[in-house]
Design an enzyme around this catalytic site. Structure first.
Site, PDB file in Angstrom:
ATOM      1  N   TRP A 161      43.820  46.363 -43.011  1.00 53.79           N
ATOM      2  CA  TRP A 161      43.773  47.447 -43.997  1.00 53.79           C
ATOM      3  C   TRP A 161      45.074  47.475 -44.791  1.00 53.79           C
ATOM      4  O   TRP A 161      46.136  47.792 -44.240  1.00 53.79           O
ATOM      5  CB  TRP A 161      43.583  48.798 -43.287  1.00 53.79           C
ATOM      6  CG  TRP A 161      42.290  48.877 -42.537  1.00 53.79           C
ATOM      7  CD1 TRP A 161      41.079  49.262 -43.038  1.00 53.79           C
ATOM      8  CD2 TRP A 161      42.078  48.586 -41.154  1.00 53.79           C
ATOM      9  NE1 TRP A 161      40.127  49.207 -42.055  1.00 53.79           N
ATOM     10  CE2 TRP A 161      40.703  48.797 -40.884  1.00 53.79           C
ATOM     11  CE3 TRP A 161      42.910  48.152 -40.108  1.00 53.79           C
ATOM     12  CZ2 TRP A 161      40.147  48.597 -39.621  1.00 53.79           C
ATOM     13  CZ3 TRP A 161      42.359  47.953 -38.865  1.00 53.79           C
ATOM     14  CH2 TRP A 161      40.980  48.178 -38.625  1.00 53.79           C
ATOM     15  N   HIS A 181      40.595  54.358 -43.568  1.00 56.38           N
ATOM     16  CA  HIS A 181      39.220  54.469 -43.090  1.00 56.38           C
ATOM     17  C   HIS A 181      39.027  55.869 -42.492  1.00 56.38           C
ATOM     18  O   HIS A 181      40.001  56.627 -42.370  1.00 56.38           O
ATOM     19  CB  HIS A 181      38.875  53.372 -42.064  1.00 56.38           C
ATOM     20  CG  HIS A 181      39.866  53.248 -40.920  1.00 56.38           C
ATOM     21  ND1 HIS A 181      39.719  52.342 -39.898  1.00 56.38           N
ATOM     22  CD2 HIS A 181      41.021  53.929 -40.634  1.00 56.38           C
ATOM     23  CE1 HIS A 181      40.722  52.447 -39.044  1.00 56.38           C
ATOM     24  NE2 HIS A 181      41.512  53.395 -39.472  1.00 56.38           N
ATOM     25  N   ARG A 207      42.667  52.070 -50.193  1.00 60.22           N
ATOM     26  CA  ARG A 207      43.186  50.772 -49.779  1.00 60.22           C
ATOM     27  C   ARG A 207      43.987  50.151 -50.900  1.00 60.22           C
ATOM     28  O   ARG A 207      43.542  50.106 -52.041  1.00 60.22           O
ATOM     29  CB  ARG A 207      42.040  49.855 -49.359  1.00 60.22           C
ATOM     30  CG  ARG A 207      41.412  50.391 -48.071  1.00 60.22           C
ATOM     31  CD  ARG A 207      40.279  49.557 -47.574  1.00 60.22           C
ATOM     32  NE  ARG A 207      39.687  50.209 -46.400  1.00 60.22           N
ATOM     33  CZ  ARG A 207      38.650  49.733 -45.743  1.00 60.22           C
ATOM     34  NH1 ARG A 207      38.090  48.608 -46.125  1.00 60.22           N
ATOM     35  NH2 ARG A 207      38.177  50.392 -44.698  1.00 60.22           N
ATOM     36  N   GLN A 221      33.583  56.687 -47.045  1.00 62.26           N
ATOM     37  CA  GLN A 221      33.012  56.214 -45.774  1.00 62.26           C
ATOM     38  C   GLN A 221      32.355  57.370 -45.031  1.00 62.26           C
ATOM     39  O   GLN A 221      32.650  58.536 -45.272  1.00 62.26           O
ATOM     40  CB  GLN A 221      34.120  55.649 -44.860  1.00 62.26           C
ATOM     41  CG  GLN A 221      34.522  54.220 -45.170  1.00 62.26           C
ATOM     42  CD  GLN A 221      35.348  53.615 -44.050  1.00 62.26           C
ATOM     43  OE1 GLN A 221      35.905  54.328 -43.203  1.00 62.26           O
ATOM     44  NE2 GLN A 221      35.427  52.298 -44.021  1.00 62.26           N
ATOM     45  N   VAL A 264      37.295  49.379 -30.735  1.00 66.38           N
ATOM     46  CA  VAL A 264      35.976  49.304 -30.101  1.00 66.38           C
ATOM     47  C   VAL A 264      35.874  48.031 -29.264  1.00 66.38           C
ATOM     48  O   VAL A 264      36.527  47.031 -29.552  1.00 66.38           O
ATOM     49  CB  VAL A 264      34.828  49.330 -31.144  1.00 66.38           C
ATOM     50  CG1 VAL A 264      34.641  50.734 -31.718  1.00 66.38           C
ATOM     51  CG2 VAL A 264      35.048  48.319 -32.255  1.00 66.38           C
ATOM     52  N   ALA A 318      30.845  54.135 -31.992  1.00 71.81           N
ATOM     53  CA  ALA A 318      31.361  54.584 -33.285  1.00 71.81           C
ATOM     54  C   ALA A 318      30.899  53.595 -34.343  1.00 71.81           C
ATOM     55  O   ALA A 318      30.636  52.434 -34.045  1.00 71.81           O
ATOM     56  CB  ALA A 318      32.885  54.658 -33.271  1.00 71.81           C
TER      57      ALA A 318
HETATM   58  N1  PHE Z   1      36.908  51.745 -39.548  1.00 75.26           N
HETATM   59  C1  PHE Z   1      36.355  50.436 -39.717  1.00 75.26           C
HETATM   60  C2  PHE Z   1      36.619  49.961 -41.153  1.00 75.26           C
HETATM   61  O1  PHE Z   1      36.817  50.730 -41.992  1.00 75.26           O
HETATM   62  C3  PHE Z   1      34.881  50.421 -39.425  1.00 75.26           C
HETATM   63  C4  PHE Z   1      34.540  50.779 -38.014  1.00 75.26           C
HETATM   64  C5  PHE Z   1      34.339  52.085 -37.653  1.00 75.26           C
HETATM   65  C6  PHE Z   1      34.406  49.814 -37.052  1.00 75.26           C
HETATM   66  C7  PHE Z   1      34.000  52.427 -36.378  1.00 75.26           C
HETATM   67  C8  PHE Z   1      34.068  50.107 -35.770  1.00 75.26           C
HETATM   68  C9  PHE Z   1      33.882  51.433 -35.417  1.00 75.26           C
HETATM   69  O2  PHE Z   1      36.619  48.760 -41.410  1.00 75.26           O
END
Ligand code: PHE
Length: 350
Positions: A161, A181, A207, A221, A264, A318
């Site tokens: 990011w 995010h 971003r 998002q 995750v 998630a």
């Molecule tokens: N936050 C991640 C992104 O923006 C996406 C994501 C969210 C992945 C939750 C796994 C679990 O790229």
């Protein structure tokens, strides 16, 4: 005072009527009134007053005649005055006239932005499964955006990011940024509530990257989070299957394949079968038959422990879904930069 014989009264009446017929405005009407009906100089008033000097044997006849004359002329005067007033009103109306049969100029009606429309549909799809909506700040601590999500300072995963950092003036203050995010809300939600958790958090993210047809420096998002006893990857898959069918049609299928996000384990990239070519391969799915729509995974046990959850008892999933990306796929929009260019010709189509 000269006494007018009854015959003369008739002449007076004819004259008064002829003069009155010439009157076309208020000033002329007033002049006429003074000439015939006023107290001191009115000719008809004088004729009435002459009654006194008339011989007693003619008085009755003269009296009746002069009174009839006076009444008749007064009536005509009143009628004339009212006619003039009516004409004045008609003139005013005529001058200010508007054509009520002309078509109006319609004011353009506003409408919801395509991002908002798709976001609302997404929220509705998840609310059907019992998810509640929460919110979090757009200016965020590094702590929530990265560290608590198992992305410590200097960890290479931070490169996933590109970040807008916010200058914080106070000495020793923790670093701040524009959230990259909505995932910091996983931590924020779990910190303030005990399981079971079923929450969805929509919001803008930022971003620091060059823009092109698929990248914008601002995007929307939706974060999805469910934590409870016995939550498994199958629950994630079922939830996303429902979502894909609601957004892209009842025949859609989702496919999960492995991916990496530090917060995750396992992490997955989720694709939906191409609703345009139905799997044959086209431009939208880049020939693969599948379209990537989101990232997701099972909440990392360390993230659960970090907020004080017992990771032996609770598990969770998630997901993070880009709203513009979903809107682009639904509407066939091929450049994400169109969303915030504010070109009304583009926005009006939705
Ligand atoms: N936050 C991640 C992104 O923006 C996406 C994501 C969210 C992945 C939750 C796994 C679990 O790229």
């Amino acid at each position: 005072m000269t006494v007018l014989p009854v015959a003369e009264l008739e002449n007076l009446r004819v004259q008064a009527e002829q003069d009155l017929a010439q009157v076309t405005d208020d000033a002329a009407l007033e002049a006429w009134r003074i000439r015939y009906l006023s107290r001191g100089q009115g000719r008809i008033t004088a004729a009435v007053e002459a009654l006194r000097s008339i011989a007693a044997d003619q008085r009755r006849e003269y009296g009746q005649a002069v009174n009839a004359l006076k009444r008749a002329v007064e009536e005509q005067f009143t009628a004339r005055r009212e006619a003039l007033a009516r004409r004045r009103i008609e003139d005013t109306v005529q001058r200010g006239r508007i054509d009520v049969t002309l078509p109006g100029r319609p004011k353009p009606l506003g409408r919801l932005h395509p991002t908002t429309q798709t976001l609302r549909d997404m929220i509705a799809a998840f609310q059907e499964l019992g998810f509640n909506v929460a919110e979090g700040p757009e200016v965020e601590w590094d702590w929530y955006n990265f560290s608590k999500l198992r992305i410590p300072p200097d960890h290479p995963a931070r490169d996933m990011w590109d970040t807008f950092w916010v200058d914080v003036e106070h000495e020793g203050e923790r670093p701040m940024l524009l959230r990259t995010h909505t995932s910091p809300n996983q931590i924020r939600v779990m910190e303030r509530q005990e399981p079971p958790v079923r929450v969805l958090v929509p919001g803008r993210c930022y971003r620091f990257e060059a823009t092109d047809a698929t990248h914008e420096w601002m995007l929307t998002q939706v974060e999805l989070l469910a934590v409870d006893e016995g939550i498994s990857l199958a629950d994630l898959k079922g939830t996303l299957d429902h979502f894909a069918k609601r957004m892209f049609g009842p025949d859609r299928q989702v496919m999960l394949h492995h991916s990496y996000f530090p917060f995750v384990e396992p992490g997955v990239e989720v694709a939906v079968d191409c609703f345009l070519c139905r799997g044959d391969g086209c431009r939208t799915c880049k020939g693969s038959g599948w379209i990537e729509i989101l990232g997701a995974g099972m909440v990392h046990p360390e993230a659960l422990e970090g907020v004080g959850y017992d990771s032996r008892r609770y598990t969770g999933f998630a997901a993070g879904i880009g709203v513009e990306r979903i809107a682009m796929l639904r509407h066939g929009i091929d450049d994400i930069r169109e969303f915030y260019r504010n070109d009304i010709r583009f926005l009006e189509q939705f």
